[in-house]
Design an enzyme around this catalytic site. Structure first.
Site, short mmCIF file in Angstrom:
data_model
loop_
_atom_site.label_atom_id
_atom_site.label_comp_id
_atom_site.label_asym_id
_atom_site.label_seq_id
_atom_site.Cartn_x
_atom_site.Cartn_y
_atom_site.Cartn_z
N ASP A 36 0.81 -1.22 0.00
CA ASP A 36 0.00 0.00 0.00
C ASP A 36 0.85 1.28 0.00
O ASP A 36 0.42 2.34 0.44
CB ASP A 36 -0.99 0.01 1.17
CG ASP A 36 -0.28 -0.18 2.49
OD1 ASP A 36 0.95 -0.38 2.48
OD2 ASP A 36 -0.94 -0.13 3.54
N HIS A 240 23.38 3.62 -18.52
CA HIS A 240 22.29 3.95 -17.59
C HIS A 240 22.56 3.38 -16.19
O HIS A 240 21.64 2.87 -15.54
CB HIS A 240 20.94 3.46 -18.14
CG HIS A 240 20.49 4.25 -19.33
ND1 HIS A 240 19.62 3.77 -20.26
CD2 HIS A 240 20.82 5.50 -19.75
CE1 HIS A 240 19.42 4.69 -21.20
NE2 HIS A 240 20.14 5.75 -20.90
N ASP A 257 25.68 12.23 -13.85
CA ASP A 257 24.63 12.73 -14.74
C ASP A 257 23.41 12.90 -13.85
O ASP A 257 22.78 11.93 -13.43
CB ASP A 257 24.37 11.69 -15.85
CG ASP A 257 23.35 12.17 -16.88
OD1 ASP A 257 22.63 13.15 -16.61
OD2 ASP A 257 23.27 11.54 -17.94
N ASP A 268 19.49 18.78 -17.15
CA ASP A 268 20.16 17.50 -17.44
C ASP A 268 21.64 17.79 -17.69
O ASP A 268 22.03 18.20 -18.79
CB ASP A 268 19.48 16.89 -18.69
CG ASP A 268 20.04 15.53 -19.06
OD1 ASP A 268 20.81 14.96 -18.26
OD2 ASP A 268 19.69 15.04 -20.15
N HIS A 347 25.96 6.66 -28.57
CA HIS A 347 24.66 7.35 -28.53
C HIS A 347 24.74 8.61 -29.37
O HIS A 347 25.82 8.99 -29.83
CB HIS A 347 24.26 7.66 -27.08
CG HIS A 347 25.26 8.44 -26.31
ND1 HIS A 347 25.48 9.78 -26.50
CD2 HIS A 347 26.13 8.07 -25.33
CE1 HIS A 347 26.42 10.20 -25.66
NE2 HIS A 347 26.85 9.18 -24.96
N HIS A 351 19.32 15.44 -27.07
CA HIS A 351 17.87 15.28 -27.21
C HIS A 351 17.20 16.59 -26.81
O HIS A 351 17.80 17.43 -26.15
CB HIS A 351 17.40 14.13 -26.31
CG HIS A 351 17.93 14.21 -24.90
ND1 HIS A 351 17.35 14.99 -23.93
CD2 HIS A 351 19.01 13.65 -24.30
CE1 HIS A 351 18.05 14.87 -22.80
NE2 HIS A 351 19.08 14.07 -23.00
N HIS A 358 13.88 13.53 -21.69
CA HIS A 358 13.96 13.27 -23.14
C HIS A 358 12.65 13.82 -23.68
O HIS A 358 11.63 13.13 -23.72
CB HIS A 358 14.10 11.77 -23.43
CG HIS A 358 15.41 11.23 -22.96
ND1 HIS A 358 15.71 9.89 -22.93
CD2 HIS A 358 16.53 11.86 -22.52
CE1 HIS A 358 16.95 9.72 -22.47
NE2 HIS A 358 17.46 10.91 -22.22
N GLU A 381 25.75 16.29 -25.50
CA GLU A 381 26.38 15.37 -24.56
C GLU A 381 27.18 14.24 -25.20
O GLU A 381 26.85 13.06 -25.05
CB GLU A 381 25.30 14.76 -23.65
CG GLU A 381 24.08 14.20 -24.38
CD GLU A 381 23.07 13.57 -23.42
OE1 GLU A 381 23.48 12.75 -22.60
OE2 GLU A 381 21.89 13.91 -23.51
N TYR A 385 33.30 5.82 -24.13
CA TYR A 385 33.17 4.75 -23.14
C TYR A 385 34.03 3.58 -23.62
O TYR A 385 33.69 2.91 -24.60
CB TYR A 385 31.70 4.32 -23.01
CG TYR A 385 30.76 5.52 -22.92
CD1 TYR A 385 30.47 6.11 -21.68
CD2 TYR A 385 30.22 6.10 -24.07
CE1 TYR A 385 29.65 7.24 -21.60
CE2 TYR A 385 29.40 7.21 -24.00
CZ TYR A 385 29.12 7.78 -22.77
OH TYR A 385 28.32 8.89 -22.71
N ARG A 403 31.52 11.55 -20.16
CA ARG A 403 30.48 12.28 -20.89
C ARG A 403 30.46 13.70 -20.34
O ARG A 403 30.69 13.91 -19.14
CB ARG A 403 29.11 11.61 -20.72
CG ARG A 403 27.99 12.35 -21.44
CD ARG A 403 26.71 11.52 -21.62
NE ARG A 403 26.06 11.15 -20.37
CZ ARG A 403 26.09 9.95 -19.82
NH1 ARG A 403 26.74 8.97 -20.42
NH2 ARG A 403 25.47 9.72 -18.68
N GLU A 405 27.89 17.04 -20.59
CA GLU A 405 26.54 17.37 -21.07
C GLU A 405 26.09 18.75 -20.57
O GLU A 405 26.14 19.03 -19.38
CB GLU A 405 25.55 16.32 -20.56
CG GLU A 405 24.10 16.63 -20.89
CD GLU A 405 23.14 15.50 -20.52
OE1 GLU A 405 23.42 14.77 -19.55
OE2 GLU A 405 22.11 15.37 -21.20
N1 GLY Z 1 20.11 11.86 -18.18
C1 GLY Z 1 19.67 11.22 -19.34
C2 GLY Z 1 20.38 11.71 -20.52
O1 GLY Z 1 21.39 12.35 -20.39
O2 GLY Z 1 19.95 11.56 -21.62
MN MN Z 2 20.68 13.99 -21.64
MN MN Z 3 22.00 13.38 -18.73
#
Ligand code: GLY
Ligand code: MN
Ligand code: MN
Length: 446
Positions: A36, A240, A257, A268, A347, A351, A358, A381, A385, A403, A405
């Site tokens: 619950d 992730h 991140d 982000d 990647h 975005h 996103h 970003e 890797y 990374r 970003e």
């Molecule tokens: N934090 C998710 C991305 O960077 O796309």
């Molecule tokens: Mn991002």
């Molecule tokens: Mn991010």
């Protein structure tokens, strides 16, 4: 966000939906975490964008040109007992009084009332295929109207997704939206600075996560925009990674991140920095390469430039750099054509960013990359890797994940970086972290 902003959005939506048609959009549900206990409620972004109404069990209906009122909100009736246990909720009166609905009805009566509203409408716009309850209900309502066709009522002949209309609106940020995004960006940038200051070998990744969330909340922002990634060493190669459970080690990099949410708008940011405060040589070489790729990509962010120009710029810089450092071999042109960089940079450059991290909005129009225009916000970003198991590269590169970003607004004349409050050059990061060492007396200070 002022009510007038929501009103403006509803007006535009109704213009685009057009008279003779109807649009429906439902709220998010409360989701069960265990038994619950519920997850914290987060409103559906489309629903909130149009209503500002932050409760579950609600359905907004828009009927352009309806004489008795164009905007109808179905919601929970006020319940004293519910108010005592769970806190305030608007009730039907609040929906019209505080949220400017022209009419409000109990959500429990939606089946009876909505069939009537759908009668004789030509087309129904709604988020098709997103909420299976609404998909089923709509079919049932339409079936019900059809069953009464001998009494002269006509069921809508067309059903269409509301998303192309609504998401195109959400892609262009108003000044009121940008104010919230700037606040999310500034607080997030400060939290990343804080993380660099509080980073020490021996602490756990989740403790750094706690420092970040602590800063968000102390600054007045209650929610994260997405689960924070705090990834030391090789964990950064898991794109992730959210376990955040390992101990930080000197000699490793730390990739963070993390972003705050401000009244449903996300920031982000990713930064990668050395846990010891000083990059070693291979780390510095790869870091500089990612930074060069990011700067080259940001340079492409101008109105009327295609969306993919920034990605292509980053791919070129990264491929050239990987050849120079010896991680890839061959002609740069051919390596790009064969997408060899993808084993290390898998990647895309970024975005759209907005209410959802996103965010919504098409990236292509008529199968061509769309051009950037003032009011769009996106992330930039690039990353590298190098898996610890990558046998094709020298051991010194293995297990490094990087990374960088930032969040960028396209303006009429170029762009504005919303997240430049956190350092990203090697010199600036090392200078900031050297200050922690001198303030705390180095590692022994912990
Ligand atoms: N934090 C998710 C991305 O960077 O796309
Ligand atoms: Mn991002
Ligand atoms: Mn991010």
């Amino acid at each position: 966000m002022k009510q007038s902003e929501f009103k403006k959005r509803r007006k535009l939506l109704m213009q685009r939906v057009g008279k003779g048609n109807i649009a429906l959009i439902s709220s998010a549900d409360v989701r069960i975490r265990n038994r619950d206990v519920d997850y914290p409620f987060r409103q559906d972004s489309d629903f909130y964008y149009l209503t500002g109404f932050n409760e579950p069990d609600a359905l907004a209906v828009f009927i352009p040109g309806r004489e008795q009122g164009e905007y109808i909100l179905f919601c929970r009736e006020f319940d004293k007992k519910k108010a005592l246990w769970e806190g305030a909720h608007s009730g039907l009166e609040g929906a019209t009084k505080h949220y400017a609905a022209d009419d409000s009805f109990p959500i429990d009566d939606v089946d009876e009332i909505l069939s009537g509203m759908l009668e004789n409408q030509n087309k129904v716009f709604y988020p098709m295929g997103r909420d299976s309850d609404l998909d089923h209900s709509l079919q049932a309502w339409i079936k019900h109207i059809r069953s009464q066709s001998r009494s002269g009522v006509i069921a809508p002949a067309e059903i269409a997704s509301i998303e192309p209309i609504l998401h195109e609106m959400r892609l262009f940020k108003s000044s009121a939206e940008l104010e919230l995004m700037r606040r999310a960006a500034n607080v997030t940038a400060q939290a990343h600075v804080k993380a660099m200051q509080l980073c020490k070998a021996g602490r756990y990744e989740y403790q750094i996560e706690a420092d970040i969330v602590h800063h968000f909340m102390q600054a007045g922002l209650r929610a994260v925009a997405y689960p924070s990634i705090v990834a030391g060493g090789k964990n950064a190669c898991v794109l992730h990674y959210t376990a955040n459970s390992d101990k930080l080690k000197n000699g490793d990099l730390l990739l963070i991140d993390a972003g705050a949410e401000c009244d449903h708008y996300a920031a982000d940011i990713t930064r990668t920095f050395p846990i010891s405060g000083k990059f070693n040589e291979p780390q510095a070489q790869l870091y500089q390469l990612v930074l060069d790729a990011q700067l080259a990509a940001i340079e492409q962010l101008q109105p009327n430039t295609p969306w993919n120009a920034a990605h292509d710029a980053s791919v070129e810089v990264i491929t050239k750099g990987l050849v120079k450092l010896g991680l890839l071999k061959g002609s740069v042109k051919k390596l790009i054509k064969d997408e060899k960089y993808k084993q290390f940079y898998m990647h895309r450059i970024g975005h759209w960013l907005g209410m959802d991290v996103h965010d919504v909005g098409d990236y292509k129009l008529n199968q061509e990359w769309r051009t950037l225009q003032a009011g769009m916000v996106l992330t930039v970003e690039p990353g590298l890797y190098i898996s610890e198991n990558c046998k094709t590269v020298d051991t010194k590169w293995r297990g490094i994940g990087i990374r960088i970003e930032d969040d960028v607004l396209i303006t009429k004349t170029g762009h504005e970086i919303l997240t430049d409050g956190v350092p990203k050059t090697i010199v600036d990061i090392e200078a900031l972290m050297a200050r922690n060492q001198s303030e705390t007396g180095g590692e022994s200070g912990l």
